[in-house]
Design a protein around this motif. Structure first.
Motif, PDB file in Angstrom:
ATOM      1  N   LEU A  37       0.810  -1.214   0.000  1.00 47.05           N
ATOM      2  CA  LEU A  37       0.000   0.000   0.000  1.00 47.05           C
ATOM      3  C   LEU A  37       0.844   1.265   0.000  1.00 47.05           C
ATOM      4  CD1 LEU A  37      -2.728  -1.078   2.568  1.00 47.05           C
ATOM      5  CD2 LEU A  37      -2.796  -1.229   0.068  1.00 47.05           C
ATOM      6  N   ASP A  38       1.891   1.265   0.821  1.00 47.19           N
ATOM      7  CA  ASP A  38       2.805   2.397   0.837  1.00 47.19           C
ATOM      8  C   ASP A  38       4.142   1.959   1.402  1.00 47.19           C
ATOM      9  OD1 ASP A  38       2.640   2.802   3.776  1.00 47.19           O
ATOM     10  OD2 ASP A  38       0.648   3.580   3.335  1.00 47.19           O
ATOM     11  N   VAL A  39       5.140   2.813   1.198  1.00 45.31           N
ATOM     12  CA  VAL A  39       6.511   2.458   1.542  1.00 45.31           C
ATOM     13  C   VAL A  39       7.248   3.723   1.999  1.00 45.31           C
ATOM     14  CG1 VAL A  39       7.269   2.746  -0.856  1.00 45.31           C
ATOM     15  CG2 VAL A  39       8.568   1.262   0.652  1.00 45.31           C
ATOM     16  N   SER A  40       8.210   3.530   2.904  1.00 46.33           N
ATOM     17  CA  SER A  40       9.117   4.609   3.289  1.00 46.33           C
ATOM     18  C   SER A  40      10.508   3.990   3.413  1.00 46.33           C
ATOM     19  CB  SER A  40       8.696   5.246   4.621  1.00 46.33           C
ATOM     20  OG  SER A  40       9.033   4.403   5.705  1.00 46.33           O
ATOM     21  N   ALA A  64       8.519  -8.657  -4.842  1.00 43.94           N
ATOM     22  CA  ALA A  64       7.711  -7.817  -5.731  1.00 43.94           C
ATOM     23  C   ALA A  64       8.548  -7.435  -6.937  1.00 43.94           C
ATOM     24  CB  ALA A  64       7.236  -6.568  -4.996  1.00 43.94           C
ATOM     25  N   LEU A  65       7.888  -6.906  -7.939  1.00 44.95           N
ATOM     26  CA  LEU A  65       8.559  -6.358  -9.111  1.00 44.95           C
ATOM     27  C   LEU A  65       8.405  -4.848  -9.061  1.00 44.95           C
ATOM     28  CD1 LEU A  65       7.288  -8.813 -11.875  1.00 44.95           C
ATOM     29  CD2 LEU A  65       9.463  -8.877 -10.639  1.00 44.95           C
ATOM     30  N   LEU A  66       9.505  -4.124  -9.295  1.00 41.33           N
ATOM     31  CA  LEU A  66       9.417  -2.673  -9.318  1.00 41.33           C
ATOM     32  C   LEU A  66       8.417  -2.257 -10.391  1.00 41.33           C
ATOM     33  CD1 LEU A  66      13.167  -1.696  -8.874  1.00 41.33           C
ATOM     34  CD2 LEU A  66      11.351  -1.612  -7.167  1.00 41.33           C
ATOM     35  N   PRO A  67       7.601  -1.234 -10.114  1.00 44.68           N
ATOM     36  CA  PRO A  67       6.471  -0.915 -10.997  1.00 44.68           C
ATOM     37  C   PRO A  67       6.838  -0.453 -12.400  1.00 44.68           C
ATOM     38  CG  PRO A  67       6.679   0.713  -9.252  1.00 44.68           C
ATOM     39  CD  PRO A  67       7.637  -0.390  -8.941  1.00 44.68           C
ATOM     40  N   GLU A 103      15.032   2.320  -4.686  1.00 44.21           N
ATOM     41  CA  GLU A 103      14.537   2.101  -6.052  1.00 44.21           C
ATOM     42  C   GLU A 103      13.012   2.015  -6.067  1.00 44.21           C
ATOM     43  OE1 GLU A 103      16.850  -0.660  -8.777  1.00 44.21           O
ATOM     44  OE2 GLU A 103      17.699  -1.183  -6.809  1.00 44.21           O
ATOM     45  N   LEU A 104      12.451   1.301  -5.095  1.00 45.23           N
ATOM     46  CA  LEU A 104      10.997   1.161  -5.007  1.00 45.23           C
ATOM     47  C   LEU A 104      10.343   2.530  -4.805  1.00 45.23           C
ATOM     48  CD1 LEU A 104       8.400  -0.487  -4.849  1.00 45.23           C
ATOM     49  CD2 LEU A 104       8.923  -0.926  -2.436  1.00 45.23           C
ATOM     50  N   CYS A 108       7.933   4.343  -7.552  1.00 51.87           N
ATOM     51  CA  CYS A 108       6.547   4.633  -7.159  1.00 51.87           C
ATOM     52  C   CYS A 108       6.242   6.115  -7.306  1.00 51.87           C
ATOM     53  CB  CYS A 108       6.289   4.174  -5.723  1.00 51.87           C
ATOM     54  SG  CYS A 108       6.199   2.377  -5.582  1.00 51.87           S
ATOM     55  N   ARG A 109       7.201   6.955  -6.952  1.00 51.44           N
ATOM     56  CA  ARG A 109       7.004   8.401  -7.124  1.00 51.44           C
ATOM     57  C   ARG A 109       6.841   8.749  -8.600  1.00 51.44           C
ATOM     58  NH1 ARG A 109      11.152  10.458  -2.553  1.00 51.44           N
ATOM     59  NH2 ARG A 109       9.578  10.777  -0.941  1.00 51.44           N
ATOM     60  N   LYS A 110       7.687   8.168  -9.441  1.00 52.18           N
ATOM     61  CA  LYS A 110       7.603   8.443 -10.883  1.00 52.18           C
ATOM     62  C   LYS A 110       6.273   7.959 -11.452  1.00 52.18           C
ATOM     63  CE  LYS A 110      12.550   8.211 -11.728  1.00 52.18           C
ATOM     64  NZ  LYS A 110      13.635   7.368 -12.235  1.00 52.18           N
ATOM     65  N   GLN A 111       5.886   6.747 -11.084  1.00 52.29           N
ATOM     66  CA  GLN A 111       4.633   6.190 -11.587  1.00 52.29           C
ATOM     67  C   GLN A 111       3.442   7.024 -11.133  1.00 52.29           C
ATOM     68  OE1 GLN A 111       3.326   2.421  -9.938  1.00 52.29           O
ATOM     69  NE2 GLN A 111       2.548   1.783 -11.936  1.00 52.29           N
ATOM     70  N   ALA A 112       3.438   7.405  -9.872  1.00 50.90           N
ATOM     71  CA  ALA A 112       2.322   8.179  -9.336  1.00 50.90           C
ATOM     72  C   ALA A 112       2.253   9.569  -9.962  1.00 50.90           C
ATOM     73  CB  ALA A 112       2.434   8.286  -7.827  1.00 50.90           C
ATOM     74  N   SER A 113       3.404  10.192 -10.175  1.00 51.11           N
ATOM     75  CA  SER A 113       3.379  11.531 -10.759  1.00 51.11           C
ATOM     76  C   SER A 113       2.886  11.482 -12.198  1.00 51.11           C
ATOM     77  CB  SER A 113       4.748  12.202 -10.664  1.00 51.11           C
ATOM     78  OG  SER A 113       5.694  11.520 -11.461  1.00 51.11           O
TER      79      SER A 113
END
Length: 122
Positions: A37-40, A64-67, A103-104, A108-113
């Motif tokens: 759901l989320d990561v830090s 998991a696989l990086l998005p 990396e995750l 995730c930041r790139k995908q979400a933006s």
């Protein structure tokens, strides 16, 4: 004033699929599908597809696989709290390097933006 004690913000993973391996005290391993759901940099929150009678301090391995890149990552973590039998907050353990986590978070930041859905969870 916020009572949040996080050192770093959580970033939404937009329901990233993962496979969870839980080693029980009797030596058996339970495998469960989940979504991250989320990561830090210090921890991760999971929602399992099926309830799991896990408890605080149980260890989990997360695959998991990086998005964006599809690169596989493996993360070792320990349950620090459970919101139900299917949603857990975990703290990383035995991390020699934070490279997979960094990396995750970056992907995730790139995908979400790209989807205009980036939000920092407080």
């Amino acid at each position: 004033m916020s009572s949040d004690k996080r050192l770093t913000p959580r970033v939404s993973t937009i329901q990233l699929p993962a496979k969870i391996f839980v080693k029980k005290s009797n030596g058996s391993i339970i495998i469960v599908a989940a979504n991250i759901l989320d990561v830090s940099r210090h921890g991760i929150r999971l929602k399992l597809h099926k309830p799991l009678p896990a408890k605080v301090e149980d260890a989990m391995e997360i695959e998991a696989l990086l998005p964006s890149s599809g690169k596989p990552i493996n993360i070792s973590a320990t349950i620090v709290h459970g919101q139900s039998e299917s949603e857990f907050g975990l703290l990383y353990m035995d991390m020699e390097t934070h490279d997979p986590i960094d990396e995750l978070i970056s992907e995730c930041r790139k995908q979400a933006s790209k989807q205009h859905k980036l939000h920092i969870v407080k």
